[in-house]
Motif scaffolding. Structure first.
Motif, mmCIF file in Angstrom:
data_model
loop_
_atom_site.group_PDB
_atom_site.id
_atom_site.type_symbol
_atom_site.label_atom_id
_atom_site.label_comp_id
_atom_site.label_asym_id
_atom_site.label_seq_id
_atom_site.Cartn_x
_atom_site.Cartn_y
_atom_site.Cartn_z
ATOM 1 N N HIS A 180 0.824 -1.202 0.000
ATOM 2 C CA HIS A 180 0.000 0.000 0.000
ATOM 3 C C HIS A 180 0.864 1.261 0.000
ATOM 4 C CE1 HIS A 180 -3.491 2.521 0.872
ATOM 5 N NE2 HIS A 180 -2.802 3.101 1.829
ATOM 6 N N PHE A 181 2.105 1.138 0.481
ATOM 7 C CA PHE A 181 2.992 2.299 0.508
ATOM 8 C C PHE A 181 3.434 2.663 -0.907
ATOM 9 C CE2 PHE A 181 4.117 0.621 4.871
ATOM 10 C CZ PHE A 181 3.451 1.633 5.551
ATOM 11 N N PRO A 182 3.655 3.951 -1.175
ATOM 12 C CA PRO A 182 4.149 4.355 -2.507
ATOM 13 C C PRO A 182 5.636 4.044 -2.659
ATOM 14 C CG PRO A 182 3.934 6.273 -1.082
ATOM 15 C CD PRO A 182 3.362 5.118 -0.310
ATOM 16 N N VAL A 199 12.345 -5.142 -0.640
ATOM 17 C CA VAL A 199 11.213 -4.362 -1.152
ATOM 18 C C VAL A 199 10.986 -3.108 -0.325
ATOM 19 C CG1 VAL A 199 8.729 -4.399 -1.622
ATOM 20 C CG2 VAL A 199 10.122 -6.414 -2.127
ATOM 21 N N VAL A 200 11.160 -3.214 0.988
ATOM 22 C CA VAL A 200 10.851 -2.079 1.854
ATOM 23 C C VAL A 200 11.782 -0.894 1.588
ATOM 24 C CG1 VAL A 200 12.397 -2.640 3.791
ATOM 25 C CG2 VAL A 200 10.183 -1.557 4.242
ATOM 26 N N LYS A 201 12.929 -1.132 0.990
ATOM 27 C CA LYS A 201 13.862 -0.043 0.669
ATOM 28 C C LYS A 201 13.344 0.841 -0.459
ATOM 29 C CE LYS A 201 17.976 -2.561 2.199
ATOM 30 N NZ LYS A 201 19.283 -3.160 1.817
ATOM 31 N N LEU A 202 12.329 0.380 -1.196
ATOM 32 C CA LEU A 202 11.762 1.193 -2.278
ATOM 33 C C LEU A 202 10.757 2.214 -1.776
ATOM 34 C CD1 LEU A 202 11.082 -1.541 -5.004
ATOM 35 C CD2 LEU A 202 13.125 -0.137 -4.697
ATOM 36 N N VAL A 203 10.269 2.032 -0.553
ATOM 37 C CA VAL A 203 9.235 2.923 -0.024
ATOM 38 C C VAL A 203 9.827 4.309 0.204
ATOM 39 C CG1 VAL A 203 7.633 3.323 1.876
ATOM 40 C CG2 VAL A 203 8.055 0.987 1.052
ATOM 41 N N ASP A 206 7.957 7.893 5.305
ATOM 42 C CA ASP A 206 8.476 7.486 6.611
ATOM 43 C C ASP A 206 7.670 6.300 7.151
ATOM 44 O OD1 ASP A 206 9.808 7.366 8.998
ATOM 45 O OD2 ASP A 206 8.734 9.054 9.910
ATOM 46 N N ILE A 207 8.328 5.171 7.326
ATOM 47 C CA ILE A 207 7.648 3.959 7.811
ATOM 48 C C ILE A 207 8.372 3.409 9.043
ATOM 49 C CG2 ILE A 207 6.647 3.284 5.601
ATOM 50 C CD1 ILE A 207 9.009 1.375 5.243
ATOM 51 N N THR A 208 8.921 4.311 9.850
ATOM 52 C CA THR A 208 9.658 3.877 11.037
ATOM 53 C C THR A 208 8.783 3.077 11.983
ATOM 54 O OG1 THR A 208 11.002 5.887 10.863
ATOM 55 C CG2 THR A 208 11.108 4.666 12.938
ATOM 56 N N GLU A 211 8.124 -0.376 10.487
ATOM 57 C CA GLU A 211 9.304 -1.240 10.571
ATOM 58 C C GLU A 211 9.507 -1.766 11.985
ATOM 59 O OE1 GLU A 211 12.565 -0.103 7.261
ATOM 60 O OE2 GLU A 211 12.231 1.447 8.758
ATOM 61 N N SER A 212 9.204 -0.937 12.978
ATOM 62 C CA SER A 212 9.318 -1.385 14.371
ATOM 63 C C SER A 212 8.324 -2.492 14.674
ATOM 64 C CB SER A 212 9.093 -0.203 15.325
ATOM 65 O OG SER A 212 10.038 0.823 15.089
ATOM 66 N N LYS A 213 7.108 -2.357 14.149
ATOM 67 C CA LYS A 213 6.099 -3.394 14.358
ATOM 68 C C LYS A 213 6.471 -4.686 13.642
ATOM 69 C CE LYS A 213 2.258 -0.171 15.071
ATOM 70 N NZ LYS A 213 0.945 0.334 14.558
ATOM 71 N N VAL A 214 7.040 -4.561 12.447
ATOM 72 C CA VAL A 214 7.476 -5.754 11.715
ATOM 73 C C VAL A 214 8.590 -6.454 12.470
ATOM 74 C CG1 VAL A 214 8.644 -6.542 9.619
ATOM 75 C CG2 VAL A 214 6.779 -4.904 9.450
ATOM 76 N N TYR A 215 9.504 -5.673 13.023
ATOM 77 C CA TYR A 215 10.617 -6.247 13.783
ATOM 78 C C TYR A 215 10.103 -6.997 15.012
ATOM 79 C CZ TYR A 215 15.279 -6.515 15.881
ATOM 80 O OH TYR A 215 16.461 -6.956 16.423
ATOM 81 N N ILE A 216 9.125 -6.420 15.696
ATOM 82 C CA ILE A 216 8.555 -7.072 16.884
ATOM 83 C C ILE A 216 7.827 -8.351 16.501
ATOM 84 C CG2 ILE A 216 6.835 -6.816 18.725
ATOM 85 C CD1 ILE A 216 7.527 -3.825 18.783
#
Length: 363
Positions: A180-182, A199-203, A206-208, A211-216
């Protein structure tokens, strides 16, 4: 006030334009190999590994389905593991091979999202299945008299469904949010398939927090199964130590040792890829880790776990008549049975005549 509203509208319009452009354009996969002779050799070697993974996992699934002696909860979970491994290699390798052979590096946005969903679902399912398989070993060794009650077919089915559904739901949520992110820049993914860290490097927003939720969630998905595996094998080790017979100790811990090797390989690679901070990720490290758990591990699992099992070996002799050629390898490779299983796909294509071997695996 009007100026603020216009700024918000333009920002929203720009974000929607980026998202629409991303959904329509093709992404670019950097790939795993280039056109050098060395990489061509590595590509051919990877094809061989892929074919071994494909044939060995398919053979494992067919054996468990066909042979009634393997219709137990333990082998039902093993069937699920082989199915996960089979789907895993089929999710990542074919697209990489197609792009390399055709010279094209593109992948559509929808295909990338689908690939991301599948690999994340299968990875999560494997984590849960390995943990549940350790519980199965715990019940079999520590509570053998209650095994049929604690690990009935219904319980095994619920375990499998929980693994598949839980992993798929987790993957669906992360895939929908990520896609959903551009995206911005060249839309080039420095990887050979659509894996999250690449893939997340293309966003370009700001998705800090995300990313924290994904890490958890990654820590939870990895550490909870590791805790369950460690606890199960702690009790197993205690029960094995209390056994008086050396033969009983060996028979009890033999299947556990194979499972521990598989668990160590899988979780070690996943921890290396997903529990490091994003700032420490490099494309080469990401590719190396991904090759290990998406191609190498699915190839090693049936060699380590399945064919070191006497019941599967006997089932292979019963179900596949041409397997007598496989057993003849024991004259030479009595110290390494896995070499014979590696050759089995080729023996199935070119049957050889050989005298029957009464026993390959020592008790």
């Amino acid at each position: 006030m009007n100026v603020i509203c216009m700024y918000i509208y333009k920002d929203f319009e720009g974000t929607m334009w980026l998202r629409n452009q991303t959904s329509l354009a093709d992404l670019i996969l950097e790939g795993l190999f280039d056109d050098s002779p060395t990489h061509l050799f590595l590509f051919c070697l990877t094809i061989v590994v892929y074919l071994v993974a494909l044939s060995s996992n398919t053979l494992t699934i067919l054996l468990i389905c066909v042979d009634h002696g393997l219709h137990t909860p333990m082998y039902f979970l093993l069937l699920q593991l082989s199915l996960v491994d089979l789907m895993h290699v089929c999710t990542t390798f074919p697209k990489m091979a197609t792009n390399y052979l055709s010279g094209s590096k593109s992948i559509s946005f929808l295909s990338c999202a689908t690939q991301h969903f599948l690999y994340l679902s299968l990875g999560g399912a494997e984590c849960l299945l390995l943990a549940l398989m350790s519980y199965d070993r715990y019940v079999a060794i520590c509570h053998p008299l209650h095994y049929k009650v604690l690990m009935s077919r219904k319980v095994a089915l619920m375990m499998a469904l929980t693994s598949w559904f839980g992993a798929s739901l987790n993957s669906l949520i992360h895939t929908v949010i990520l896609m959903h992110f551009p995206f911005c820049g060249t839309w080039k993914i420095h990887h050979f398939y659509c894996e999250y860290p690449a893939v997340v490097k293309l966003v370009c927003v700001d998705i800090t927090v995300y990313e924290s939720k994904v890490y958890i969630s990654t820590i939870v998905l990895l550490l909870l199964p590791i805790i369950l595996v460690s606890t199960s094998y702690g009790f197993i080790l205690h029960s094995v130590i209390e056994m008086r017979s050396a033969g009983s100790k060996r028979n009890a811990f033999a299947p556990c040792s194979s499972h521990l090797i598989v668990v160590s390989l899988w979780f070690g690679a996943c921890i290396f890829s997903y529990m490091r901070p994003s700032s420490q990720h490099t494309p080469l490290q990401d590719k190396t880790g991904s090759v290990f758990y998406s191609i190498i591990t699915p190839t090693l699992n049936p060699l380590i776990y399945t064919l070191r099992n006497k019941n599967v070996a006997k089932a292979l002799r019963r179900v596949v008549p041409v397997a007598e050629s496989y057993w003849s390898c024991s004259h030479i490779y009595t110290y390494n049975n896995n070499v014979c299983f590696f050759l089995l796909p080729f023996l199935l294509l070119h049957p050889l005549s050989s005298p029957p071997i009464t026993s390959l695996y020592p008790i």
